[in-house]
Design a protein around this motif. Structure first.
Motif, mmCIF file in Angstrom:
data_model
loop_
_atom_site.group_PDB
_atom_site.id
_atom_site.type_symbol
_atom_site.label_atom_id
_atom_site.label_comp_id
_atom_site.label_asym_id
_atom_site.label_seq_id
_atom_site.Cartn_x
_atom_site.Cartn_y
_atom_site.Cartn_z
ATOM 1 N N PRO A 91 0.793 -1.230 0.000
ATOM 2 C CA PRO A 91 0.000 0.000 0.000
ATOM 3 C C PRO A 91 0.826 1.281 0.000
ATOM 4 O O PRO A 91 0.381 2.298 -0.543
ATOM 5 C CB PRO A 91 -0.837 -0.121 1.281
ATOM 6 C CG PRO A 91 -0.054 -1.053 2.162
ATOM 7 C CD PRO A 91 0.608 -2.022 1.233
ATOM 8 N N ILE A 92 2.015 1.261 0.597
ATOM 9 C CA ILE A 92 2.836 2.477 0.607
ATOM 10 C C ILE A 92 3.341 2.779 -0.806
ATOM 11 O O ILE A 92 3.241 3.910 -1.299
ATOM 12 C CB ILE A 92 4.013 2.321 1.590
ATOM 13 C CG1 ILE A 92 3.494 2.121 3.015
ATOM 14 C CG2 ILE A 92 4.922 3.549 1.528
ATOM 15 C CD1 ILE A 92 4.578 1.809 4.043
ATOM 16 N N THR A 93 3.878 1.766 -1.464
ATOM 17 C CA THR A 93 4.338 1.948 -2.842
ATOM 18 C C THR A 93 3.187 2.342 -3.760
ATOM 19 O O THR A 93 3.322 3.238 -4.602
ATOM 20 C CB THR A 93 4.989 0.651 -3.353
ATOM 21 O OG1 THR A 93 6.087 0.304 -2.510
ATOM 22 C CG2 THR A 93 5.487 0.817 -4.778
ATOM 23 N N LEU A 136 -7.899 -5.967 1.748
ATOM 24 C CA LEU A 136 -8.217 -4.865 0.827
ATOM 25 C C LEU A 136 -8.660 -3.638 1.601
ATOM 26 O O LEU A 136 -8.212 -2.512 1.321
ATOM 27 C CB LEU A 136 -9.311 -5.309 -0.142
ATOM 28 C CG LEU A 136 -9.847 -4.237 -1.087
ATOM 29 C CD1 LEU A 136 -8.757 -3.755 -2.031
ATOM 30 C CD2 LEU A 136 -11.050 -4.765 -1.881
ATOM 31 N N ARG A 137 -9.553 -3.836 2.557
ATOM 32 C CA ARG A 137 -10.050 -2.711 3.360
ATOM 33 C C ARG A 137 -8.899 -1.961 4.015
ATOM 34 O O ARG A 137 -8.808 -0.729 3.926
ATOM 35 C CB ARG A 137 -11.015 -3.232 4.423
ATOM 36 C CG ARG A 137 -11.484 -2.188 5.425
ATOM 37 C CD ARG A 137 -12.357 -2.809 6.504
ATOM 38 N NE ARG A 137 -12.765 -1.810 7.488
ATOM 39 C CZ ARG A 137 -12.037 -1.473 8.547
ATOM 40 N NH1 ARG A 137 -10.856 -2.066 8.749
ATOM 41 N NH2 ARG A 137 -12.476 -0.553 9.390
ATOM 42 N N GLU A 138 -8.009 -2.690 4.686
ATOM 43 C CA GLU A 138 -6.927 -2.015 5.397
ATOM 44 C C GLU A 138 -5.973 -1.313 4.444
ATOM 45 O O GLU A 138 -5.478 -0.217 4.754
ATOM 46 C CB GLU A 138 -6.169 -3.014 6.283
ATOM 47 C CG GLU A 138 -6.975 -3.451 7.494
ATOM 48 C CD GLU A 138 -6.141 -4.150 8.546
ATOM 49 O OE1 GLU A 138 -4.890 -4.175 8.414
ATOM 50 O OE2 GLU A 138 -6.728 -4.676 9.514
ATOM 51 N N ARG A 139 -5.715 -1.907 3.300
ATOM 52 C CA ARG A 139 -4.790 -1.264 2.365
ATOM 53 C C ARG A 139 -5.392 0.011 1.773
ATOM 54 O O ARG A 139 -4.681 1.002 1.582
ATOM 55 C CB ARG A 139 -4.366 -2.254 1.283
ATOM 56 C CG ARG A 139 -3.411 -3.302 1.840
ATOM 57 C CD ARG A 139 -2.864 -4.259 0.802
ATOM 58 N NE ARG A 139 -1.879 -5.151 1.422
ATOM 59 C CZ ARG A 139 -1.284 -6.168 0.814
ATOM 60 N NH1 ARG A 139 -1.584 -6.454 -0.453
ATOM 61 N NH2 ARG A 139 -0.400 -6.909 1.446
ATOM 62 N N TRP A 147 -2.245 9.681 1.942
ATOM 63 C CA TRP A 147 -2.595 10.833 1.098
ATOM 64 C C TRP A 147 -3.038 12.040 1.920
ATOM 65 O O TRP A 147 -2.844 13.175 1.507
ATOM 66 C CB TRP A 147 -3.707 10.442 0.138
ATOM 67 C CG TRP A 147 -3.297 9.440 -0.902
ATOM 68 C CD1 TRP A 147 -2.057 9.290 -1.454
ATOM 69 C CD2 TRP A 147 -4.126 8.451 -1.511
ATOM 70 N NE1 TRP A 147 -2.068 8.269 -2.373
ATOM 71 C CE2 TRP A 147 -3.320 7.734 -2.428
ATOM 72 C CE3 TRP A 147 -5.476 8.091 -1.380
ATOM 73 C CZ2 TRP A 147 -3.829 6.695 -3.202
ATOM 74 C CZ3 TRP A 147 -5.977 7.058 -2.149
ATOM 75 C CH2 TRP A 147 -5.159 6.361 -3.055
ATOM 76 N N ALA A 148 -3.604 11.797 3.082
ATOM 77 C CA ALA A 148 -4.208 12.879 3.862
ATOM 78 C C ALA A 148 -3.233 13.567 4.809
ATOM 79 O O ALA A 148 -3.421 14.747 5.134
ATOM 80 C CB ALA A 148 -5.398 12.340 4.662
ATOM 81 N N LYS A 149 -2.196 12.862 5.267
ATOM 82 C CA LYS A 149 -1.388 13.381 6.364
ATOM 83 C C LYS A 149 0.088 13.472 6.009
ATOM 84 O O LYS A 149 0.621 12.593 5.325
ATOM 85 C CB LYS A 149 -1.565 12.490 7.602
ATOM 86 C CG LYS A 149 -3.001 12.475 8.120
ATOM 87 C CD LYS A 149 -3.142 11.553 9.307
ATOM 88 C CE LYS A 149 -4.587 11.535 9.820
ATOM 89 N NZ LYS A 149 -4.750 10.578 10.947
ATOM 90 N N ASP A 150 0.736 14.520 6.507
ATOM 91 C CA ASP A 150 2.176 14.655 6.308
ATOM 92 C C ASP A 150 2.935 13.569 7.054
ATOM 93 O O ASP A 150 3.970 13.089 6.583
ATOM 94 C CB ASP A 150 2.650 16.031 6.775
ATOM 95 C CG ASP A 150 2.225 17.128 5.817
ATOM 96 O OD1 ASP A 150 1.703 16.809 4.723
ATOM 97 O OD2 ASP A 150 2.407 18.314 6.169
ATOM 98 N N PHE A 165 6.844 9.781 6.272
ATOM 99 C CA PHE A 165 6.705 10.845 5.286
ATOM 100 C C PHE A 165 6.552 10.182 3.926
ATOM 101 O O PHE A 165 7.338 9.278 3.587
ATOM 102 C CB PHE A 165 7.940 11.750 5.264
ATOM 103 C CG PHE A 165 8.175 12.505 6.551
ATOM 104 C CD1 PHE A 165 7.267 13.472 6.976
ATOM 105 C CD2 PHE A 165 9.297 12.263 7.314
ATOM 106 C CE1 PHE A 165 7.487 14.179 8.153
ATOM 107 C CE2 PHE A 165 9.538 12.960 8.494
ATOM 108 C CZ PHE A 165 8.618 13.925 8.915
ATOM 109 N N CYS A 166 5.598 10.613 3.161
ATOM 110 C CA CYS A 166 5.424 10.047 1.819
ATOM 111 C C CYS A 166 4.779 11.084 0.907
ATOM 112 O O CYS A 166 3.596 11.400 1.050
ATOM 113 C CB CYS A 166 4.564 8.773 1.876
ATOM 114 S SG CYS A 166 4.387 7.942 0.271
ATOM 115 N N TRP A 167 5.559 11.624 0.007
ATOM 116 C CA TRP A 167 5.071 12.558 -1.000
ATOM 117 C C TRP A 167 5.355 11.980 -2.387
ATOM 118 O O TRP A 167 6.210 11.094 -2.513
ATOM 119 C CB TRP A 167 5.782 13.912 -0.838
ATOM 120 C CG TRP A 167 5.197 14.782 0.227
ATOM 121 C CD1 TRP A 167 4.117 15.618 0.122
ATOM 122 C CD2 TRP A 167 5.677 14.923 1.571
ATOM 123 N NE1 TRP A 167 3.895 16.249 1.323
ATOM 124 C CE2 TRP A 167 4.831 15.845 2.227
ATOM 125 C CE3 TRP A 167 6.722 14.348 2.301
ATOM 126 C CZ2 TRP A 167 5.013 16.214 3.565
ATOM 127 C CZ3 TRP A 167 6.903 14.703 3.618
ATOM 128 C CH2 TRP A 167 6.053 15.625 4.236
#
Length: 281
Positions: A91-93, A136-139, A147-150, A165-167
């Motif tokens: 999910p991060i990638t 699926l739900r958790e991912r 997407w919502a939080k720094d 951190f993920c931008w």
């Protein structure tokens, strides 16, 4: 009524960029591309439609490569996954890939997701088919946090990470639309909890789609949500069928586009565009 296509883009059909241009030139709103990372040689899961798995399933391009190629040569075409097999992805990638493509496209990505049907394929990714809907739900929820939080973090039974951190963050806020694919009896539960739309396949049948649209509208009101749009996947290019879907409340038709070379694809798109224009005021 809005019109797009659902298709498998492979090394044996029209190239992604040419497809994007052909769709935009003919006035289609969107393209949704299928995903399979691989097909195991030893097959146990029955394909939902027929016994023999079509050749296109073995040869799909990566969806984000396909959609990027289509996005950079178009200006208005929405580019979507139909469906993204998030139960086979980190999910991060994936959150970074989606947000990156949202920037490249200028905010035009639509994320269709599903739990998948090919159990042996998902097992190769370490996914237990019995818990794939919970995974699926958790991912999905984890990606929304990213997407919502720094500084995003998520702690669940299947997805667990401390603050990161993920931008980039997506252009579309709070995130690109999450469209839940599937025909199963619990699909509407998932749509209402964490989806922005529902994408049933035409094979469910118009009568059953109509019944579930009515249920979805009722439950959305009860949940205090606005009306949830419905996009019907893999619809034949038939005027009468499209008219029936419009009558029962479908918002979008995604025509079933066969995987064919350039010239044959363009002829098919001309035929589908003629059907779509007959519903345009």
């Amino acid at each position: 009524m809005r019109f797009g296509v659902a298709t498998f883009v492979t090394d044996e059909g029209i190239a992604p960029a040419r497809l994007g241009c052909a769709l935009e030139e003919r006035g289609f709103e969107s393209v949704f591309v299928a995903e399979h990372t691989h097909i195991p040689v030893k097959r146990e899961s029955q394909w939902p439609e027929v016994d023999e798995l079509p050749r296109k399933y073995y040869r799909t391009f990566d969806p984000f490569v396909t959609l990027t190629a289509a996005a950079v040569v178009t200006e208005r075409l929405l580019v979507g996954t139909g469906v993204l097999l998030l139960v086979e992805r980190d999910p991060i990638t994936t959150a970074k890939e989606i947000a990156s493509l949202d920037h490249v496209s200028g905010g035009r990505i639509v994320v269709g997701v599903g739990a998948g049907w090919n159990r042996e394929e998902m097992r190769d990714h370490g996914t237990d088919p019995k818990t794939r809907t919970a995974l699926l739900r958790e991912r999905v929820l984890a990606m929304k946090e990213i997407w919502a939080k720094d500084q995003a973090e998520f702690h669940g039974s299947f997805v667990d990470f401390d603050p990161i951190f993920c931008w980039p963050k997506p252009v579309q806020r709070p995130h690109p639309p999450i469209i839940m694919g599937g025909n199963g009896p619990r699909t509407l539960d998932r749509v209402l909890e964490y989806g922005d739309g529902w994408m049933p396949t035409y094979g469910l049948g118009v009568d059953e789609i109509a019944r579930r649209i009515t249920e979805l509208e009722r439950r959305a009101v009860e949940a205090g949500r606005a009306r949830i749009p419905v996009s019907v996947y893999a619809v034949p290019g038939d005027h009468e069928i499209v008219a029936r879907l419009a009558d029962v409340g479908a918002d979008q038709v995604l025509f079933d586009l066969p995987t064919l070379p350039l010239e044959e694809t363009c002829r098919t798109l001309d035929e589908l565009a003629a059907v779509a224009r007959s519903f345009t005021p």
